[in-house]
Design an enzyme around this catalytic site. Sequence first.
Site, short mmCIF file in Angstrom:
data_model
loop_
_atom_site.label_atom_id
_atom_site.label_comp_id
_atom_site.label_asym_id
_atom_site.label_seq_id
_atom_site.Cartn_x
_atom_site.Cartn_y
_atom_site.Cartn_z
N CYS A 1 7.13 16.13 -21.63
CA CYS A 1 6.13 15.46 -20.79
C CYS A 1 5.27 16.48 -20.04
CB CYS A 1 6.83 14.54 -19.79
SG CYS A 1 5.66 13.58 -18.81
N CYS B 1 7.08 -3.46 -11.06
CA CYS B 1 8.38 -2.87 -10.78
C CYS B 1 8.10 -1.51 -10.17
CB CYS B 1 9.19 -2.73 -12.08
SG CYS B 1 10.72 -1.80 -11.87
N CYS C 1 13.82 -2.63 -20.98
CA CYS C 1 12.84 -1.72 -20.37
C CYS C 1 12.67 -0.50 -21.26
CB CYS C 1 13.33 -1.24 -19.01
SG CYS C 1 13.82 -2.58 -17.92
N CYS D 1 7.17 16.44 -12.58
CA CYS D 1 8.09 15.77 -11.63
C CYS D 1 9.38 16.61 -11.48
CB CYS D 1 8.43 14.37 -12.12
SG CYS D 1 6.95 13.43 -12.57
N CYS E 1 12.88 15.58 -13.04
CA CYS E 1 12.97 14.98 -14.37
C CYS E 1 13.41 15.92 -15.49
CB CYS E 1 11.64 14.33 -14.72
SG CYS E 1 11.74 13.35 -16.23
N ARG F 1 16.91 -3.12 -7.38
CA ARG F 1 17.77 -2.62 -8.46
C ARG F 1 18.49 -1.34 -8.05
NH1 ARG F 1 14.46 -2.17 -12.51
NH2 ARG F 1 14.66 -4.39 -12.80
N CYS G 1 9.82 -4.88 -20.22
CA CYS G 1 9.29 -3.99 -19.19
C CYS G 1 8.92 -2.68 -19.86
CB CYS G 1 10.34 -3.74 -18.10
SG CYS G 1 9.78 -2.61 -16.81
N1 SAM Z 1 7.10 8.72 -17.42
C1 SAM Z 1 7.02 7.51 -16.70
C2 SAM Z 1 6.71 7.68 -15.25
O1 SAM Z 1 7.12 8.69 -14.66
O2 SAM Z 1 6.11 6.80 -14.67
C3 SAM Z 1 8.25 6.66 -16.84
C4 SAM Z 1 9.62 7.23 -16.94
S1 SAM Z 1 10.25 7.94 -15.47
C5 SAM Z 1 11.65 8.77 -16.11
C6 SAM Z 1 10.80 6.58 -14.49
C7 SAM Z 1 11.43 6.87 -13.15
O3 SAM Z 1 12.76 7.30 -13.32
C8 SAM Z 1 10.83 7.94 -12.27
O4 SAM Z 1 9.69 7.51 -11.60
C9 SAM Z 1 11.95 8.23 -11.32
O5 SAM Z 1 11.87 7.39 -10.20
C10 SAM Z 1 13.21 7.92 -12.15
N2 SAM Z 1 13.94 9.14 -12.49
C11 SAM Z 1 13.60 10.06 -13.40
N3 SAM Z 1 14.49 11.07 -13.43
C12 SAM Z 1 15.43 10.80 -12.50
C13 SAM Z 1 16.61 11.46 -12.05
N4 SAM Z 1 16.97 12.64 -12.53
N5 SAM Z 1 17.34 10.86 -11.10
C14 SAM Z 1 16.96 9.68 -10.58
N6 SAM Z 1 15.86 9.01 -10.95
C15 SAM Z 1 15.09 9.55 -11.91
FE1 SF4 Z 2 7.10 12.68 -17.27
FE2 SF4 Z 2 9.55 12.53 -16.24
FE3 SF4 Z 2 7.46 12.59 -14.63
FE4 SF4 Z 2 7.92 10.40 -16.14
S1 SF4 Z 2 9.21 11.17 -14.51
S2 SF4 Z 2 5.95 11.43 -15.81
S3 SF4 Z 2 8.78 11.38 -17.97
S4 SF4 Z 2 8.08 14.25 -16.01
#
Ligand code: SAM
Ligand code: SF4
Length: 332
Positions: free
Chosen positions: A67, A202, A111, A71, A74, A274, A142
Site C-alpha cells: 500500500c 462504518c 467485509c 499508516c 499497518c 464493534r 461492506c
Molecule cells: N486501506 C483501507 C483504509 O485504510 O481505509 C482499508 C483497510 S485498513 C487495514 C482498515 C482499518 O484497520 C484501519 O483504518 C485501522 O483502523 C485498522 N487497522 C489496521 N491495522 C491495524 C492494526 N495493526 N491494529 C489495529 N487496527 C488496525
Molecule cells: Fe494502506 Fe494499511 Fe493505511 Fe489501509 S491502513 S491505507 S492498507 S497502509
Amino acid sequence: MHAPNSTKTTPQAQSADGEMWTVEKARALHDAPFNNLLFLAQTVHRQNFDANKVQLSRLLSIKTGGCPEDCGYCSQSAHHETGLKASKLMEVERVIAEATKARDAGATRYCMGAAWRNPKPREMDAVVAMIEGVKALGMETCMTLGMLDLEQAARLKQTGLDYYNHNIDTSERYYSEIINTRSFADRLETLEHVRQSGIKVCCGGIVGMGEEPVDRINMLVTLANLPEHPESVPINMLIPIPGTPLADARPIEPIEFVRVIALARIMMPKSYVRLSAGRTAMTDEMQALCFFAGANSIFVGDTLLTADNPGEDKDTLLFRRLGIEPMELDAQ
Ligand code: SAM
Ligand code: SF4
Ligand code: DTB
C-alpha cells in the site's frame, strides 16, 4: 461524601442525534467512576438493542500489502519492512467461495478490504462483481478500499453495497503522528461522499497507539458530531506489528479500553459498536466487560485482514459462557 450511587458526579447521556457533544461533557463521562459509566452505558444499550445479541462480521483481504499510504500501525504499508508478501487483487470467484464459507459459519456481514490509496477504474469493475456475488448469498456487504470520490461512492451504492468502512483512526491532533500521506480532512471528505451516496457509514479508530485519553475522547466527539452518527463504529485495539513505527507502542490498559467502548455506546446510542482488532490479546473477562459496556458486534474467523483473530471455537465457547447469541440478519 457522595450519595450512595454517586450519580452526581456522572452526567446523564444525551440521546438526541442532533445535539452537539463537547469535549468537556464527553470527558466528564469518560472520567466518571467506572461503575457509573458502565451502568449508564448498559442502560443506553438496553434502550436501543437486545443486550444479549452480538452481530457477527467476517473480513477478507481482497488485495493485500504494497500500500502506498504510510499508516504507522499497518502491516500492509509499503513504507514499512513488515515481511508481509504483497498480492494482487483476488479473483471474484474466490471471494464468493470464501464468503459462502463465512455465511455457513454464521456471519451476516461480509467485509472486504483492499490495501489501496483509492480504487482505479478497472479495479472498480472487479469490486462491483464481488459486491453483487456476495449480496446474492444473502449477506450484507461492506467494503474498505481507501478514498472514494462521489462518483465511485454512487456506483457502489447502485451496486447494492450496504456499508463502507473508512476510519478516522484517532484525534485530529494525533493523526499526523500516525499518518502523513493523507490528512484527517481527506478522511472526512470520503465519509461525506459515502454518506451523500446513501451507503451506511462504518467509521471508528484505533486505541493503544501511544495517544492520550483526550485523543480518544476527541476521536469519539468527532464521530458523534458528524451530521449523522456512523451506523457502525469499529473500535480497534492496536495489534503491534513488528517493522512498523508502532511496533513498541505503549499498550492501552484494559479498564481504559472498556471506558472507550462505554463512551462510544453512550455517545452513539443506536450505532453498532464493534469490538474489532486486538481481541486475541484480550482476556475473556475483558471482552465480557466490553459487551457489558455496549459493544455489540465482532469480527469472527481466524484472521482479520493480515493479523490473527480468536477463531470460531473460542468465540462459540465465550458466547456460550456469557449467554450471548449471534444476531440474526433480520433483527439488525
Ligand atoms: N486501506 C483501507 C483504509 O485504510 O481505509 C482499508 C483497510 S485498513 C487495514 C482498515 C482499518 O484497520 C484501519 O483504518 C485501522 O483502523 C485498522 N487497522 C489496521 N491495522 C491495524 C492494526 N495493526 N491494529 C489495529 N487496527 C488496525
Ligand atoms: Fe494502506 Fe494499511 Fe493505511 Fe489501509 S491502513 S491505507 S492498507 S497502509
Ligand atoms: C476496522 O476498523 N478494523 C478492520 C476493518 N475495519 C477493516 C481491520 C482490522 C485490521 C487489523 C490488522 C490486520 O489484520 O492487518
